[in-house]
Design a protein around this motif. Structure first.
Motif, short mmCIF file in Angstrom:
data_model
loop_
_atom_site.label_atom_id
_atom_site.label_comp_id
_atom_site.label_asym_id
_atom_site.label_seq_id
_atom_site.Cartn_x
_atom_site.Cartn_y
_atom_site.Cartn_z
N ILE A 519 -9.69 -26.20 -7.60
CA ILE A 519 -8.61 -27.28 -7.71
C ILE A 519 -7.25 -26.47 -7.20
O ILE A 519 -6.90 -25.57 -8.10
N VAL A 520 -6.62 -27.18 -6.46
CA VAL A 520 -5.49 -26.18 -5.68
C VAL A 520 -4.38 -27.40 -6.15
O VAL A 520 -4.37 -28.59 -6.21
N GLU A 521 -2.79 -26.90 -6.01
CA GLU A 521 -1.74 -27.61 -5.82
C GLU A 521 -1.55 -28.71 -4.75
O GLU A 521 -1.83 -28.38 -3.62
N LYS A 522 -1.26 -29.77 -5.17
CA LYS A 522 -1.22 -30.71 -3.99
C LYS A 522 0.01 -30.65 -3.34
O LYS A 522 0.03 -31.47 -2.08
N ARG A 529 -2.51 -23.85 -3.19
CA ARG A 529 -2.56 -22.78 -4.22
C ARG A 529 -3.49 -22.94 -5.44
O ARG A 529 -3.31 -23.84 -5.89
N PHE A 530 -4.10 -21.94 -5.83
CA PHE A 530 -4.90 -22.04 -6.85
C PHE A 530 -4.23 -21.60 -8.40
O PHE A 530 -3.71 -20.13 -8.18
N ASP A 531 -3.80 -22.29 -9.22
CA ASP A 531 -2.98 -21.85 -10.14
C ASP A 531 -3.74 -21.25 -11.55
O ASP A 531 -4.45 -21.73 -12.25
N LEU A 532 -3.88 -19.66 -11.29
CA LEU A 532 -4.84 -19.03 -12.08
C LEU A 532 -4.28 -19.10 -13.79
O LEU A 532 -5.21 -19.15 -14.45
N LYS A 533 -3.11 -19.27 -13.75
CA LYS A 533 -2.73 -19.22 -15.28
C LYS A 533 -2.93 -20.46 -15.81
O LYS A 533 -3.69 -20.69 -16.97
N ALA A 534 -2.62 -21.67 -15.10
CA ALA A 534 -2.86 -23.12 -15.82
C ALA A 534 -4.51 -23.36 -16.02
O ALA A 534 -4.76 -23.91 -16.89
N ARG A 535 -5.00 -22.98 -14.68
CA ARG A 535 -6.53 -23.57 -14.70
C ARG A 535 -7.27 -22.75 -15.47
O ARG A 535 -8.48 -23.04 -15.83
N CYS A 536 -7.07 -21.44 -15.63
CA CYS A 536 -8.03 -20.34 -16.29
C CYS A 536 -7.68 -19.77 -17.46
O CYS A 536 -8.40 -19.86 -18.55
N MET A 537 -6.47 -19.19 -17.31
CA MET A 537 -5.91 -18.47 -18.50
C MET A 537 -5.42 -19.24 -19.72
O MET A 537 -5.92 -19.00 -20.94
N GLY A 602 1.90 -13.18 -9.50
CA GLY A 602 0.22 -13.30 -9.50
C GLY A 602 -0.22 -14.66 -9.90
O GLY A 602 -1.72 -14.59 -10.15
N ARG A 603 0.55 -15.57 -10.21
CA ARG A 603 0.19 -16.84 -10.99
C ARG A 603 -0.64 -17.85 -9.79
O ARG A 603 -1.72 -18.18 -10.29
#
Length: 642
Positions: A519-522, A529-537, A602-603
């Motif tokens: 799921i990437v930013e629209k 881009r994939f938001d590693l902080k919001a989606r995972c961390m 790196g987010r």
């Protein structure tokens, strides 16, 4: 010889402290049987600077000892030692006079251990050898540079050892070499042309036969023992000490110390019966030591002004790169960077207080605490991302509120500016100690916390995800404890608050869509881009915070520590919490790696830039987020609230 009962008491004491903790019990008991017990009164000198050491070293059982050094008719304190510390062993290792004077600051009980039996133990136990050689080598570097102690007798030795043991050393691939029948005069010319202090003597197969150093030239040729027309194989030192390409800094130190050499040849299989592939020198080891975390911390401590701090923090970032490239444990990396960041904050505050004093601003009260918040509060800030910090200070006496606020805001501004100069970014939301909103007396902070818990709107919940991760970084930590305790108190009064935290913890859906794509930013600056902080961390960090608050366990601050606490409290969920720890470590590693690569936070990651292994590694962790969110949904009955 000590009594049977006493030797066991000594062994029980020693096994609590490295390097004795590395020994088997029977070996430790045998060593303890050789010990002597000595009482020293307060003010008594154990040994003087410049004295010849006895054939013993000391372990402090009780009491406090100061090491001092006299230079240019001035006496300076080098180190304070207490229970479990070693005393006098650096002089024995280096076979030199004592560099310091050791004086009992209070009544002391010392264990005296014989050097010769213990020296044999050192050289038959690699872990103990590394323990001593790492600290000893670093200290010798410091001794030559500044003419002070070896650093062995301080509390940084474990950090030196851990750093050296895990880091591979850079191996110089270009080897300056000559044949065994070459004239010494020709070899000397080659050394001069290449500006090196050594040359390897190799045979036709590139196998090492010997080495010629500047020292060999001085001792054998310059003294006239050998003419300049001699062959190189006549004056070379042989055999050459060799190692494999997997050599670590600790291994290099051990070899150099054991054989009293300054160069190690790197060969294909680590023996002299294979071709040379490179060379490691004492200089290479010292360069690596320059980025040793203990060295960085010590340099920060010794900074007399702000000038060197940005440079030191830059070196910490290079240390991060080295660790990531060599797949060092992410938890070790996080702990190391947190120690460096904390020391930087400490020094920034000390120097800022001094600056304010010079400007005529005196601290109205010593009872204040600098709070690290967000990722730094959780001990997870590997990159120099946004600052999140605040100040809490003791409630001022009536009529002095403005005086207190004026001083602590000035302190907050100074420290925030220092951190900005060291590369830490300003918080876009200005959650920084310079902001009057976040520089408050403890009573005002308690009002904030109470209001956020009583009226948990979106903004209040957002604040709790930052401020409830508070960690005291400097000052009176009891003020931070008061704030943690008030979280529990208010939570008990308004338990419904946890439902709002729970909703927030599941607000980000699993990171894959129906077609198993990221799921990437629209839209916006990070489109596609994939938001590693919001989606995972954040889902894992938010869940860990929620669950530990529900258990009223706030002493654990990092996400990993919180899941370890949950494993103790909820053993039935051990496997999923262990998976959460593993997944969070992967996310931290990805964020740091891509942040360094792209010179950003790196987010946001471009999924198209991930190779197949990285994509699969991330995908394999996403089910853990689903499982953690399922636990939150069930426990707080969130499906019933829809």
């Amino acid at each position: 010889m000590v009594s049977e009962s006493l030797k066991h008491r000594i062994a029980d004491f020693l096994k609590k402290y490295p390097p004795f903790s590395f020994l088997e019990e029977d070996e430790l008991v045998r060593l303890s049987a050789l010990a002597r017990v000595q009482f020293r009164k307060a003010g008594e000198v154990i040994f003087h600077q410049g004295e010849q050491p006895e054939d013993v070293f000391y372990v402090i059982n009780q009491g406090h000892i100061h090491l001092t050094i006299e230079e240019e008719n001035e006496t300076g304190l080098v180190e304070s030692l207490d229970e479990g510390d070693l005393l006098g062993i650096a002089a024995l290792l280096a076979r030199r006079l004592y560099l310091f004077t050791a004086k009992a600051e209070e009544d002391c009980i010392l264990y005296l251990l014989p050097w010769e039996p213990f020296k044999k133990i050192i050289y038959t136990h690699p872990r103990i050898l590394r323990f001593f050689s790492s600290g000893f080598s670093a200290g010798m570097h410091l001794y030559h540079k500044r003419n002070i102690g070896t650093g062995l007798e301080n509390h940084d030795r474990a950090a030196f050892s851990a750093h050296d043991e895990i880091l591979k050393i850079h191996v110089a691939k270009r080897v300056v070499q000559c044949r065994p029948d070459m004239l010494v005069s020709e070899a000397a010319k080659i050394m001069t042309e290449h500006r090196v202090g050594s040359i390897l003597v190799l045979d036709d197969r590139q196998y090492p036969l010997g080495i010629i150093t500047d020292s060999d030239m001085r001792k054998k040729v310059a003294t006239g023992l050998f003419p300049i027309s001699s062959r190189t194989d006549e004056i070379m030192s042989s055999p050459v000490i060799t190692a494999s390409p997997e050599l670590t800094a600790a291994d290099a130190i051990v070899l150099m110390m054991r054989h009293n050499i300054k160069h190690v040849a790197i060969t294909e299989d680590g023996t002299s019966e294979s071709a040379v592939r490179g060379m490691v020198s004492e200089h290479d080891v010292l360069v690596l030591h320059g980025n040793n975390p203990a060295v960085l911390v010590k340099e920060i401590e010794q900074a007399t002004d702000l000038t060197p701090l940005p440079r030191i923090r830059d070196r910490a970032e290079q240390l991060l790169r080295d660790y990531l490239q060599q797949n060092v444990s992410i938890q070790f990396i996080a702990g190391t960077l947190t120690e460096i960041n904390d020391e930087l904050i400490d020094r920034a505050i000390d120097l800022s207080i001094q600056k304010l004093k010079e400007m005529g601003l005196q601290s109205p009260d010593d009872r204040f605490c600098w709070l690290s918040l967000g990722s730094e509060g959780r001990k997870e800030q590997l990159l120099r991302t946004d600052q999140d910090n605040a100040i809490v200070y003791a409630d001022p006496p009536p009529g002095r509120e403005e005086e207190y606020e004026r001083y602590y805001l000035a302190l907050g501004r100074e420290v925030n500016n220092v951190l900005i100069s060291c590369g830490f970014q300003e918080c876009p939301s200005d959650i920084m100690a310079r902001n009057p909103m976040w520089c408050k007396p403890v009573s005002a902070w308690k009002e904030y916390f109470g209001r956020w818990i009583r009226v948990p709107d979106d903004k209040a919940v957002m604040h709790t995800t930052i401020f409830f991760d508070l960690r005291p970084a400097y000052g009176d930590s009891s003020l931070a404890d008061e704030l943690r305790n008030c979280i529990i108190t208010y939570k008990k009064k308004d338990p419904a608050f946890l439902l709002f935290l729970a909703k927030n913890a599941i607000s980000n859906p699993p990171p894959l869509n129906f077609f198993r794509n990221f799921i990437v930013e629209k839209s916006g600056a990070h489109e596609d881009r994939f938001d590693l902080k919001a989606r995972c961390m954040m889902p894992l960090a938010d869940a860990a915070r929620l669950l530990t608050i529900s258990h009223e366990r706030l002493n654990s601050v990092s996400t990993v520590e919180r899941y370890r606490t949950l494993i103790e409290l909820e053993p039935d969920h051990r496997s999923i919490y262990e998976e959460a720890i593993r997944a969070y470590g992967i996310y931290m590693q990805f964020r740091a790696t891509y942040g360094l690569r792209n010179n950003d936070s790196g987010r946001y990651i471009n999924p198209q830039e991930l190779d197949k292994i990285d994509r699969q590694t991330l995908r394999n962790t996403f089910s853990t987020i689903e499982e953690i969110q399922r636990i939150v949904r069930v426990r707080f009955q969130l499906d019933l609230l829809r």
